[in-house]
Scaffold this motif. Structure first.
Motif, PDB file in Angstrom:
ATOM      1  N   ALA A  48      12.644 -13.103  -4.025  1.00 47.34           N
ATOM      2  CA  ALA A  48      14.203 -13.255  -3.555  1.00 47.34           C
ATOM      3  C   ALA A  48      14.568 -13.365  -1.938  1.00 47.34           C
ATOM      4  O   ALA A  48      13.752 -13.110  -1.170  1.00 47.34           O
ATOM      5  N   GLY A  49      15.493 -14.517  -1.732  1.00 44.90           N
ATOM      6  CA  GLY A  49      15.802 -14.666  -0.440  1.00 44.90           C
ATOM      7  C   GLY A  49      17.185 -14.102   0.049  1.00 44.90           C
ATOM      8  O   GLY A  49      17.918 -14.168  -0.872  1.00 44.90           O
ATOM      9  N   GLY A  50      17.163 -13.883   1.352  1.00 43.80           N
ATOM     10  CA  GLY A  50      18.595 -13.432   1.624  1.00 43.80           C
ATOM     11  C   GLY A  50      19.327 -14.039   2.942  1.00 43.80           C
ATOM     12  O   GLY A  50      18.586 -15.320   3.242  1.00 43.80           O
ATOM     13  N   ARG A  51      19.959 -13.570   3.846  1.00 40.49           N
ATOM     14  CA  ARG A  51      20.847 -14.191   4.774  1.00 40.49           C
ATOM     15  C   ARG A  51      19.586 -14.722   5.987  1.00 40.49           C
ATOM     16  O   ARG A  51      19.949 -15.504   6.426  1.00 40.49           O
TER      17      ARG A  51
ATOM     18  N   ALA B 152      10.922  -9.676  -1.278  1.00 37.49           N
ATOM     19  CA  ALA B 152      12.198  -9.765  -0.617  1.00 37.49           C
ATOM     20  C   ALA B 152      12.012 -10.344   0.676  1.00 37.49           C
ATOM     21  O   ALA B 152      11.065  -9.927   1.767  1.00 37.49           O
ATOM     22  N   LEU B 153      12.712 -11.627   0.694  1.00 37.28           N
ATOM     23  CA  LEU B 153      12.327 -12.511   2.104  1.00 37.28           C
ATOM     24  C   LEU B 153      13.594 -12.327   3.161  1.00 37.28           C
ATOM     25  O   LEU B 153      14.708 -12.964   2.368  1.00 37.28           O
TER      26      LEU B 153
ATOM     27  N   ILE C   8      15.930  -2.351   3.587  1.00 34.04           N
ATOM     28  CA  ILE C   8      15.074  -2.557   2.404  1.00 34.04           C
ATOM     29  C   ILE C   8      13.630  -1.915   2.587  1.00 34.04           C
ATOM     30  O   ILE C   8      12.828  -1.657   1.599  1.00 34.04           O
ATOM     31  N   PHE C   9      13.295  -1.616   3.848  1.00 37.92           N
ATOM     32  CA  PHE C   9      11.936  -0.916   3.894  1.00 37.92           C
ATOM     33  C   PHE C   9      11.931   0.552   3.509  1.00 37.92           C
ATOM     34  O   PHE C   9      10.667   0.927   3.187  1.00 37.92           O
ATOM     35  N   GLU C  10      13.031   1.044   3.113  1.00 39.46           N
ATOM     36  CA  GLU C  10      13.228   2.495   2.700  1.00 39.46           C
ATOM     37  C   GLU C  10      12.621   2.684   1.107  1.00 39.46           C
ATOM     38  O   GLU C  10      12.261   3.731   0.772  1.00 39.46           O
ATOM     39  N   ILE C  11      12.675   1.497   0.349  1.00 39.45           N
ATOM     40  CA  ILE C  11      12.313   1.410  -0.950  1.00 39.45           C
ATOM     41  C   ILE C  11      11.200   0.513  -1.216  1.00 39.45           C
ATOM     42  O   ILE C  11      10.492   0.786  -2.241  1.00 39.45           O
ATOM     43  N   ALA C  12      10.796   0.045  -0.175  1.00 40.22           N
ATOM     44  CA  ALA C  12       9.373  -1.019  -0.202  1.00 40.22           C
ATOM     45  C   ALA C  12       8.202  -0.321  -0.412  1.00 40.22           C
ATOM     46  O   ALA C  12       8.053   0.723   0.478  1.00 40.22           O
ATOM     47  N   ASP C  13       7.440  -0.618  -1.246  1.00 41.16           N
ATOM     48  CA  ASP C  13       6.072  -0.199  -1.351  1.00 41.16           C
ATOM     49  C   ASP C  13       5.214  -0.587  -0.194  1.00 41.16           C
ATOM     50  O   ASP C  13       4.332  -0.052   0.273  1.00 41.16           O
TER      51      ASP C  13
END
Length: 318
Positions: free
Chosen positions: A203-206, A260-261, A290-295
Motif C-alpha cells: 500500500a502507498g500513502g501520501r 506500507a510505503l 506506523i512504526f508503532e505497529i510495524a514488525d
C-alpha cells in the motif's frame, strides 16, 4: 448441538476466504451450516470447499432472480431459517453488504447484533476492535439468536471436514417496492489479487507523492504477487482510485504480509490493516505512527528503498 448459520461469500463460483474463517468461528459455537444464496448451480460449485472447512449442512437457496437485487434475498432466506431452525447464531462477513444484511436481519428477527467482530469465544463472547483499533471490547448478545458480522482476516481458517448435507430451500418473494439492479459493470483490477482476499498487500500513502509515482508501489506488488492498496490521504489526493482505499472508511485487510510505503499510520488507516500478520513500513519520518505497529521498519526514502526491494525480490524469484 445448535446450528450456526454462515452466509457464504462467493464470486464466480469460488468461495471467498472469509467464508472459511466464518465456518471456523461457527464451529466454536455449534454445528456450522452454510447458507448459499445465489444463482442456480452455484452450490454445486462451492460444496467441496464448504465441506473442507467444516460445513455440516448446506442450505441451498438458488433462484434466477437473486442477481436482480442487492441484499433483500439474503435477508429473506436467513430470516426464514432463523425462524425454522432456531440457530445459536448467524455469522456474516463484515463487508458493506454483509453489515447491511446483518442489520436488517437483526431487526426482522429481533436478534442481538454484534458488529465488526475480530474473535469469538466458545461461550459466544465476541471481541471487537473499537476506537479505530486502539482498544478491544467484549460483548455477548442477550437474545436467543446472535447476528454477528466478522472482520475478514481476523480469524485463522482451519480445515475440518464436514458432511455438507444439502437442503434445498425456497427463496422468499421480494417486495415489489424493493429496488432492482439495472446494470452491473466489472471493476477494472487487472491480474492482481482482490484486495480483501490477498495474502500480500503493498500500500502507498501520501508520501508516494503523485499518481505517476504509484508505479513504484505497483512494481513492488507485482514482484510479490500482491494486491495494491492506498491510504485515504493518497486516495483523497487523487493518487489512486477509491476502490483500493484501506482504512476505517475504506476496506479492511488482514494479509500475511502488509508493506506500507510512505504511509504515516494515522489511526484511520491503522483500523483497516493492523491485524495483518506481518507489517513492514518504509517511511522517511522516524516518528511516523506506523512504526508503532510495524514488525519491521525502515527509515528512509521509499523511492530508493522500494525499487531495491523490488529488484531483490525479482532476483530471488528468478
Amino acid at each position: 448441538m445448535a446450528e450456526v448459520l454462515v452466509l457464504v461469500e462467493h464470486s464466480g463460483g469460488e468461495v471467498k476466504k472469509v467464508t472459511n474463517e466464518l465456518l471456523t468461528a461457527a464451529a466454536r459455537l455449534g454445528e456450522p451450516a452454510a447458507v448459499v444464496v445465489a444463482a442456480p448451480g452455484t452450490a454445486g460449485k462451492v460444496a467441496d470447499r464448504l465441506a473442507a472447512y467444516g460445513a455440516a449442512k448446506i442450505y441451498v437457496a438458488e433462484s434466477d432472480e437473486i442477481g436482480q437485487y442487492l441484499t433483500a434475498p439474503s435477508v429473506g432466506v436467513l430470516a426464514e431459517l432463523v425462524a425454522s431452525v432456531q440457530p445459536a447464531a448467524v455469522l456474516i462477513a463484515g463487508s458493506p453488504d454483509g453489515k447491511e444484511i446483518a442489520g436488517k436481519l437483526a431487526v426482522r428477527t429481533g436478534s442481538g447484533l454484534l458488529s465488526d467482530v475480530v474473535d469469538i469465544a466458545e461461550d459466544g463472547t465476541a471481541t471487537h476492535s473499537v476506537f479505530g483499533g486502539s482498544s478491544l471490547a467484549k460483548s455477548r448478545a442477550t437474545t436467543p439468536v446472535a447476528v454477528i458480522t466478522v472482520r475478514a482476516g481476523a480469524i485463522e481458517p482451519v480445515c475440518s471436514p464436514g458432511a455438507a448435507v444439502e437442503h434445498v430451500i425456497e427463496v422468499p418473494a421480494v417486495s415489489a417496492t424493493t429496488a432492482k439492479i439495472i446494470e452491473r459493470r466489472p471493476v477494472e483490477s487487472g491480474n492482481r489479487p482482490e484486495l480483501t482476499e490477498a495474502s500480500v498487500v503493498v500500500a502507498g500513502g501520501r508520501g508516494v507523492g503523485s499518481a505517476d509515482n504509484f508505479g513504484i508501489v505497483e512494481k513492488l506488488a507485482d514482484s510479490l504477487g500482491a494486491a495494491v492498496g492506498a491510504s485515504r490521504a493518497a486516495v483523497d489526493s487523487g493518487y489512486y482510485p477509491h476502490q483500493f482505499q484501506i482504512g476505517q472508511t475504506g476496506k479492511t485487510v488482514s494479509p500475511q504480509l502488509y508493506v506500507a510505503l510512505g504511509i504515516s499510520g494515522a489511526i484511520q488507516h491503522r483500523a483497516g490493516m493492523q491485524t495483518s500478520k506481518t507489517i513492514i513500513a518504509i517511511n522517511k519520518d522516524p516518528e511516523a505512527p506506523i512504526f508503532e505497529i510495524a514488525d519491521f521498519g525502515v527509515v528512509g526514502d521509499l523511492f530508493t528503498i522500494a525499487p531495491q526491494l523490488t529488484e531483490a525480490v525479482s532476483k530471488r524469484k528468478g
